[in-house]
Design a protein around this motif. Sequence first.
Motif, PDB file in Angstrom:
ATOM      1  N   ARG A 387       0.872  -1.183   0.000  1.00  0.00           N
ATOM      2  CA  ARG A 387       0.000   0.000   0.000  1.00  0.00           C
ATOM      3  C   ARG A 387       0.901   1.223   0.000  1.00  0.00           C
ATOM      4  O   ARG A 387       1.830   1.326   0.808  1.00  0.00           O
ATOM      5  CB  ARG A 387      -0.922   0.012   1.206  1.00  0.00           C
ATOM      6  CG  ARG A 387      -1.883   1.205   1.174  1.00  0.00           C
ATOM      7  CD  ARG A 387      -3.050   1.035   2.114  1.00  0.00           C
ATOM      8  NE  ARG A 387      -4.040   2.092   1.909  1.00  0.00           N
ATOM      9  CZ  ARG A 387      -4.996   2.060   0.986  1.00  0.00           C
ATOM     10  NH1 ARG A 387      -5.106   0.998   0.199  1.00  0.00           N
ATOM     11  NH2 ARG A 387      -5.841   3.057   0.856  1.00  0.00           N
ATOM     12  N   GLY A 391       0.272   7.954  -1.811  1.00  0.00           N
ATOM     13  CA  GLY A 391      -0.829   8.158  -2.741  1.00  0.00           C
ATOM     14  C   GLY A 391      -0.767   7.176  -3.889  1.00  0.00           C
ATOM     15  O   GLY A 391      -0.210   6.091  -3.766  1.00  0.00           O
ATOM     16  N   SER A 392      -1.331   7.553  -5.016  1.00  0.00           N
ATOM     17  CA  SER A 392      -1.423   6.633  -6.142  1.00  0.00           C
ATOM     18  C   SER A 392      -0.156   6.635  -6.983  1.00  0.00           C
ATOM     19  O   SER A 392       0.666   7.547  -6.917  1.00  0.00           O
ATOM     20  CB  SER A 392      -2.632   6.999  -7.017  1.00  0.00           C
ATOM     21  OG  SER A 392      -2.474   8.295  -7.550  1.00  0.00           O
ATOM     22  N   SER A 406      -3.300   3.118 -12.807  1.00  0.00           N
ATOM     23  CA  SER A 406      -3.002   3.875 -11.591  1.00  0.00           C
ATOM     24  C   SER A 406      -3.578   3.125 -10.391  1.00  0.00           C
ATOM     25  O   SER A 406      -4.713   2.639 -10.439  1.00  0.00           O
ATOM     26  CB  SER A 406      -3.601   5.286 -11.673  1.00  0.00           C
ATOM     27  OG  SER A 406      -3.276   6.031 -10.525  1.00  0.00           O
ATOM     28  N   ASP A 408      -3.353   2.642  -5.779  1.00  0.00           N
ATOM     29  CA  ASP A 408      -2.823   3.074  -4.494  1.00  0.00           C
ATOM     30  C   ASP A 408      -2.363   1.897  -3.665  1.00  0.00           C
ATOM     31  O   ASP A 408      -1.859   2.052  -2.555  1.00  0.00           O
ATOM     32  CB  ASP A 408      -3.846   3.927  -3.716  1.00  0.00           C
ATOM     33  CG  ASP A 408      -5.154   3.203  -3.482  1.00  0.00           C
ATOM     34  OD1 ASP A 408      -5.201   1.964  -3.674  1.00  0.00           O
ATOM     35  OD2 ASP A 408      -6.131   3.874  -3.119  1.00  0.00           O
ATOM     36  N   SER A 409      -2.566   0.692  -4.217  1.00  0.00           N
ATOM     37  CA  SER A 409      -2.032  -0.513  -3.599  1.00  0.00           C
ATOM     38  C   SER A 409      -1.840  -1.549  -4.695  1.00  0.00           C
ATOM     39  O   SER A 409      -2.438  -1.465  -5.771  1.00  0.00           O
ATOM     40  CB  SER A 409      -2.976  -1.048  -2.510  1.00  0.00           C
ATOM     41  OG  SER A 409      -4.210  -1.431  -3.081  1.00  0.00           O
TER      42      SER A 409
END
Length: 427
Positions: A387, A391-392, A406, A408-409
């Motif tokens: 994670r 951010g992304s 894109s 975020d994890s």
Amino acid sequence: MTAPAWVEHVIWWHVYPLGFVGAFPADTPPEPGEHRLRRIAGWFDHAIELGASGIALGPIFASRTHGYDTTDHYRIDPRLGDDDDFDHLITEARRRGLRVLLDGVFNHVGFEFDADARWLRGRPGRFHTFEGHGDLLTLNHDNPDVVDYVADVMAHWLRRGADGWRLDAAYAVPQSFWATVLPRVRRRHPEAWFVGELIHGDYASAVREAGFDSVTQYELWKAIWSGLNDGNFFELDHALQRHSDFVTSFAPLTFIGNHDVTRIASRLQRPEHLAHALVILMTVGGVPSIYAGDEFGYQGIKEERFGGDDAVRPEFGTPPAQLDSRGLEIWSLHQYLIGMRRRHPWLHRASTSALRLENRQYLYRTSHGDQSLVVALNIDDKNMEVRLDSGSAEVIAGSGAPPPESVDSVSVEPHGWRVLRPVHDNR
């Protein structure tokens, strides 16, 4: 001291010429008229397709056997050809925008080297030898004539079109010798690049005191394959911390294979970890080098015996190479990761920092200034869940199925890897 600007963009394709063209070992040594050196130029388009921008040559000067027993530094080895063949090689490289790095053996010479006894360390009948090899006699680096000779040889071939020198066994030569020779050569050829062969020790001190632009990064090479084999990313992280310190003052020559070591495909215990080794090479600071054949997944084990290098120095035929499905997979991986490296030239000066460190799972950030990538390496039998606290990010490379644009994890499958670019970073 600052290395030439062109070095920031170079990726070397490393060739051992005598083996590459089948000149050594050979039952019947080739004659100069066979012009075998030109065969290397036949592979230059392959180097371009790979993504390389320079050709790092092993020894090409007159010798009796493997090239590191030089008998005349001003003469192309007759088994390879002659001066015209060298000129052809340079012309073909220049036509494609390729740089050329030569291999200079200036610590020792072959026993047929024609020089006054004062050029050699010791005395007749008791000359010093290199690491116990009786046919390799150590030069007397305190002799001003040897200083003049080496400086002139280096300048001669730079004038003929070479771009720099790998200095063989530089660790065995007094640093004061290099500190005297290299400035003399640089005054005539300020764009030349000089990399010293160091195995271990204080790399930064050697660069500073000897005046090298770079040194061979054997510490990192060992930590890459050893960390992957042992399931010990702590060893790799320690080496990368030292590597990041080096990068602040010089860009080391990085590699996962060369003409002196067991090929990476043979060294690794699990074939799928070859990708992890290459990902590390292409995402850390330095000047990367690919040893010819590693991009195909060639096997070869170095042995400590007479002829023990032969397996890692095979003859290459006429391109293109005939590859099976595994070879094609490794070739495509090299192309993609080298392309990624060239699209992010700031990686030349990148430093790394661990974001997560476990024995078999490693997440690190590689960055320079305000630009960065995040690399996830998983050599465990379970998924690695990542994670991103920042951010992304875009997943720009990785094993398994094509990732979303894109995230975020990310979940990295067992023995998989990912390279991510935080969305706020410049490209």
